[in-house]
Design a protein around this motif. Structure first.
Motif, PDB file in Angstrom:
ATOM      1  N   HIS A   9       0.863  -1.174   0.000  1.00 23.06           N
ATOM      2  CA  HIS A   9       0.000   0.000   0.000  1.00 23.06           C
ATOM      3  C   HIS A   9       0.906   1.233   0.000  1.00 23.06           C
ATOM      4  O   HIS A   9       1.839   1.309   0.796  1.00 23.06           O
ATOM      5  CB  HIS A   9      -0.917   0.008   1.220  1.00 23.06           C
ATOM      6  N   PRO A  10       0.647   2.207  -0.879  1.00 19.64           N
ATOM      7  CA  PRO A  10       1.564   3.358  -0.986  1.00 19.64           C
ATOM      8  C   PRO A  10       1.764   4.140   0.311  1.00 19.64           C
ATOM      9  O   PRO A  10       2.881   4.550   0.610  1.00 19.64           O
ATOM     10  CB  PRO A  10       0.915   4.246  -2.056  1.00 19.64           C
ATOM     11  N   ILE A  11       0.705   4.337   1.094  1.00 15.00           N
ATOM     12  CA  ILE A  11       0.862   5.096   2.346  1.00 15.00           C
ATOM     13  C   ILE A  11       1.709   4.306   3.336  1.00 15.00           C
ATOM     14  O   ILE A  11       2.631   4.852   3.955  1.00 15.00           O
ATOM     15  CB  ILE A  11      -0.511   5.438   2.973  1.00 15.00           C
ATOM     16  N   ARG A  12       1.433   3.016   3.478  1.00 18.16           N
ATOM     17  CA  ARG A  12       2.219   2.204   4.420  1.00 18.16           C
ATOM     18  C   ARG A  12       3.678   2.117   3.967  1.00 18.16           C
ATOM     19  O   ARG A  12       4.596   2.158   4.798  1.00 18.16           O
ATOM     20  CB  ARG A  12       1.596   0.819   4.578  1.00 18.16           C
ATOM     21  N   PHE A  97       4.615  -3.833  -7.976  1.00 20.70           N
ATOM     22  CA  PHE A  97       5.388  -2.829  -8.707  1.00 20.70           C
ATOM     23  C   PHE A  97       4.612  -1.521  -8.785  1.00 20.70           C
ATOM     24  O   PHE A  97       5.173  -0.433  -8.570  1.00 20.70           O
ATOM     25  CB  PHE A  97       5.735  -3.350 -10.108  1.00 20.70           C
ATOM     26  N   ALA A  98       3.312  -1.596  -9.082  1.00 22.22           N
ATOM     27  CA  ALA A  98       2.479  -0.388  -9.159  1.00 22.22           C
ATOM     28  C   ALA A  98       2.463   0.333  -7.806  1.00 22.22           C
ATOM     29  O   ALA A  98       2.553   1.569  -7.753  1.00 22.22           O
ATOM     30  CB  ALA A  98       1.065  -0.740  -9.605  1.00 22.22           C
ATOM     31  N   THR A  99       2.374  -0.413  -6.721  1.00 23.84           N
ATOM     32  CA  THR A  99       2.396   0.184  -5.388  1.00 23.84           C
ATOM     33  C   THR A  99       3.725   0.887  -5.141  1.00 23.84           C
ATOM     34  O   THR A  99       3.762   2.025  -4.659  1.00 23.84           O
ATOM     35  CB  THR A  99       2.155  -0.889  -4.306  1.00 23.84           C
ATOM     36  N   ALA A 100       4.819   0.204  -5.478  1.00 18.95           N
ATOM     37  CA  ALA A 100       6.144   0.800  -5.279  1.00 18.95           C
ATOM     38  C   ALA A 100       6.306   2.072  -6.112  1.00 18.95           C
ATOM     39  O   ALA A 100       6.837   3.082  -5.623  1.00 18.95           O
ATOM     40  CB  ALA A 100       7.236  -0.210  -5.625  1.00 18.95           C
ATOM     41  N   MET A 101       5.830   2.054  -7.346  1.00 22.74           N
ATOM     42  CA  MET A 101       5.959   3.235  -8.206  1.00 22.74           C
ATOM     43  C   MET A 101       5.054   4.367  -7.726  1.00 22.74           C
ATOM     44  O   MET A 101       5.427   5.543  -7.792  1.00 22.74           O
ATOM     45  CB  MET A 101       5.636   2.886  -9.662  1.00 22.74           C
TER      46      MET A 101
END
Length: 189
Positions: A9-12, A97-101
């Protein structure tokens, strides 16, 4: 929730980035690092990370009648193990990968939005290099990168240090070329 689901998750992921280097941060400090998220959202994600064992309460202080908690990253829990990575589907890899980006883009935008941001002075880089590597050469390169990066992961914050986000990404952009006279894999005679 396992580490992969917690970190996906991007925020986490941004909270984990902020906590690197042995930092002790409060929820208020994390909210300041992630201004585009509401305080309630940041609190909820911190709670998930604490319950999942990725963050822990390092210390507590009474501040104006409330308890202020300082959190610490449990580095040993903030990674996805090789065994789990082997079980991921292509769709799982796409999502990770999408989360990391997404997290990387958010971090970069937050950096550029700071008044004192100076990409030239800060030696910001976002180059991509297409390299021709054999499996052995790739393994050697990864080993060299790890040898350069891993010792620096133990660096703690200091007056002359800024926290940098380093994101090595590597994947083949095409299949290996077959030597002349040899049929490609899966091709008949």
């Amino acid at each position: 929730m396992d580490s992969l689901k917690l970190l996906a998750h991007p925020i986490r992921l941004r909270i984990v980035h902020a906590m690197g280097g042995g930092r002790l941060l409060t929820t208020a400090q994390l909210c300041a690092r992630i201004p585009e998220a509401s305080k309630a959202t940041v609190y909820r994600h911190i709670d998930l990370l604490v319950n999942g064992g990725i963050l822990e309460v390092a210390e507590e202080h009474r501040v104006r009648g409330a308890v202020e908690r300082h959190y610490r990253l449990r580095q040993d829990r903030a990674a996805v193990g090789a065994g789990v990575v082997r079980t991921l589907t292509p769709e799982d890899h796409r999502q990770a990968f999408a989360t990391a980006m997404t997290a990387l883009l958010a971090e970069f935008n937050a950096y550029l939005d700071r008044e004192e941001a100076d990409p030239v002075a800060d030696q910001v880089g976002y180059r991509q290099h297409a390299l021709w590597l054999s499996p052995a050469e790739l393994a050697e390169l990864i080993g060299e990168l790890r040898a350069a990066i891993v010792p620096r992961l133990a660096n703690s914050p200091g007056p002359e240090r800024a926290q940098y986000l380093l994101s090595p990404i590597h994947f083949p952009v095409e299949a290996p070329q077959q030597p002349a006279g040899r049929p490609a894999t899966g091709a008949g005679p």
